[in-house]
Design an enzyme around this catalytic site. Structure first.
Site, PDB file in Angstrom:
ATOM      1  N   GLN A 274     -13.218 -25.615 -26.353  1.00 37.78           N
ATOM      2  CA  GLN A 274     -14.652 -25.452 -26.117  1.00 37.78           C
ATOM      3  C   GLN A 274     -15.499 -26.281 -27.091  1.00 37.78           C
ATOM      4  O   GLN A 274     -16.533 -26.835 -26.710  1.00 37.78           O
ATOM      5  CB  GLN A 274     -15.027 -23.974 -26.216  1.00 37.78           C
ATOM      6  CG  GLN A 274     -16.439 -23.682 -25.732  1.00 37.78           C
ATOM      7  CD  GLN A 274     -16.758 -22.195 -25.806  1.00 37.78           C
ATOM      8  OE1 GLN A 274     -17.077 -21.675 -26.874  1.00 37.78           O
ATOM      9  NE2 GLN A 274     -16.669 -21.506 -24.679  1.00 37.78           N
ATOM     10  N   GLY A 335     -10.725 -38.653 -37.597  1.00 34.86           N
ATOM     11  CA  GLY A 335     -10.434 -39.740 -38.527  1.00 34.86           C
ATOM     12  C   GLY A 335     -10.383 -41.096 -37.848  1.00 34.86           C
ATOM     13  O   GLY A 335     -10.808 -42.109 -38.412  1.00 34.86           O
ATOM     14  N   GLU A 358     -38.516 -52.665 -31.794  1.00 35.80           N
ATOM     15  CA  GLU A 358     -39.613 -52.609 -30.820  1.00 35.80           C
ATOM     16  C   GLU A 358     -40.390 -51.294 -30.907  1.00 35.80           C
ATOM     17  O   GLU A 358     -40.766 -50.708 -29.884  1.00 35.80           O
ATOM     18  CB  GLU A 358     -39.103 -52.881 -29.405  1.00 35.80           C
ATOM     19  CG  GLU A 358     -38.597 -54.307 -29.260  1.00 35.80           C
ATOM     20  CD  GLU A 358     -38.402 -54.751 -27.831  1.00 35.80           C
ATOM     21  OE1 GLU A 358     -39.223 -54.397 -26.975  1.00 35.80           O
ATOM     22  OE2 GLU A 358     -37.422 -55.464 -27.581  1.00 35.80           O
ATOM     23  N   SER A 361     -39.166 -44.584 -33.631  1.00 36.86           N
ATOM     24  CA  SER A 361     -39.379 -43.309 -32.920  1.00 36.86           C
ATOM     25  C   SER A 361     -40.718 -42.702 -33.292  1.00 36.86           C
ATOM     26  O   SER A 361     -41.400 -42.105 -32.449  1.00 36.86           O
ATOM     27  CB  SER A 361     -38.245 -42.324 -33.240  1.00 36.86           C
ATOM     28  OG  SER A 361     -37.024 -42.769 -32.670  1.00 36.86           O
TER      29      SER A 361
END
Length: 376
Positions: A274, A335, A358, A361
């Site tokens: 999971q 790893g 460009e 954020s």
């Protein structure tokens, strides 16, 4: 098979044959493969949005997004170079050049005979471009440019550059002008090449101007139009980086799925655990959402609609998801993800540029919030 899938298959086959065998060698040596750019031009991948009359492919943004994405799934560096060539230099001449300029430069750029560069950023004026110090002074029919531009894709290898320089007062948004400058122009040269974390085979360097004389016929649009033009070009450029981010994210996701099905621990493939399967579920969902935003912005661009907010949203979300997906890919590989034997580490290094180039954020959030305030 529809046209988009035919294009996807064509790009995928090209990337597997021409990019995958050498992309790590290019990355290690910081080699910019100019010969590959010419091959990309022969395939029609460097003039995607250029009309057929200028020897371009005459395609739209959905096809363009697909092309960038498929290249970036193999190598983000090459995806970045293709995106910058198409949307910045070529795009600026296509959108704002007169007929003489278009006929002279677009066929060479669209076919890959020439590689393009685009210069707005300076060492101390990234997002704050209005304070640029690279200046042009008029001398009769000529303009003399002095100063430098930094962080320029193809700054050394580009055959032609579109540069935005100050021709008026400092802080005046109509005090900047766009010029087309050919590589062999006296006083124009490439400078320092950056030694980067990622995107290492996409050349990033300075443009240097030392009493560089440019005829007024090389001006794009009118004197003083440079900054508004650049802002419009960056609207489309954000779709390019969103597509680039999407490709890197998908590459990181796909190699993670493959590895997690092959890698066994405690007698089972780790994909059955999971902890790993939920990582893959998150990656897949966020990539789908990023693609929806990117394709919507591309659709609006094709329709000629204002898409400043949508392109900023696509670029912001896709680039952040790109970094998340690349990070999780390294984690899933354990790893091995920290070694150069697997592609996860390169996706990880390449991904970060997407949240910076460009418009960071933070700048995207500024653009989005301003657009929200204007329209509500």
């Amino acid at each position: 098979m529809d046209n988009l899938e035919l294009i996807r298959q064509s790009v995928r086959e090209f990337a597997e044959a021409e990019i995958r065998p050498k992309f790590m060698e290019w990355d290690e040596t910081q080699h910019f493969p100019k010969d590959l750019m010419h091959k990309l031009g022969n395939q029609g991948f460097l003039g995607v949005l250029v009309p057929n009359e200028y020897q371009g492919s005459g395609l739209g943004y959905q096809e363009y997004i697909t092309i960038i994405e498929e290249i970036a799934k193999v190598c983000g560096s090459i995806g970045l170079s293709v995106a910058a060539h198409n949307s910045l230099c070529t795009g600026h001449i296509l959108n704002f050049g007169n007929e003489v300029q278009k006929k002279k430069y677009l066929p060479k750029l669209a076919t890959g005979e020439w590689i393009g560069a685009w210069g707005l950023t300076e060492a101390n004026t990234g997002s704050d471009a209005i304070r640029m110090k690279c200046v042009a002074q008029q001398d009769g029919e000529y303009w003399i440019i002095n100063g430098s531009k930094s962080w320029i894709t193809h700054g050394i290898s580009g055959n032609v550059a579109v540069v935005i320089v100050r021709t008026g007062d400092l802080l005046d948004s109509h005090g900047m002008t766009a010029f087309i400058v050919e590589r062999d122009t006296p006083g124009f040269s490439g400078g320092k090449k950056e030694n980067k974390l990622g995107m290492r085979s996409s050349e990033t360097a300075e443009l240097i101007f030392d009493n560089c004389r440019i005829h007024q016929s090389q001006i794009l649009g009118k004197v003083g139009d440079g900054f508004p033009q650049a802002m419009k070009i960056l609207d489309g450029g954000r779709i390019s980086i969103a597509a680039l981010s999407l490709g890197i994210a998908k590459g990181a996701y796909e190699c993670s799925v493959k590895y997690s099905k092959e890698r066994e621990q405690f007698g089972h493939p780790i994909a059955e655990f999971q902890a790993i399967s939920f990582k893959l579920a998150d990656m897949a969902t966020k990539i789908e959402a990023a693609e929806a935003l990117t394709r919507k912005a591309g659709f609006m661009k094709d329709m000629g609609l204002k898409m400043t907010k949508e392109s900023a949203m696509a670029k912001y979300y896709a680039s952040e998801i790109c970094v998340q997906a690349a990070n999780e890919s390294v984690q899933i590989h354990g790893g091995y993800g920290y070694t150069k034997d697997y592609p996860a580490e390169k996706f990880y290094r390449d991904s970060k540029l997407c949240t910076i180039g460009e418009g960071t954020s933070e700048i995207q959030k500024l653009v989005i919030s301003r657009e929200i305030s204007r329209n509500n």
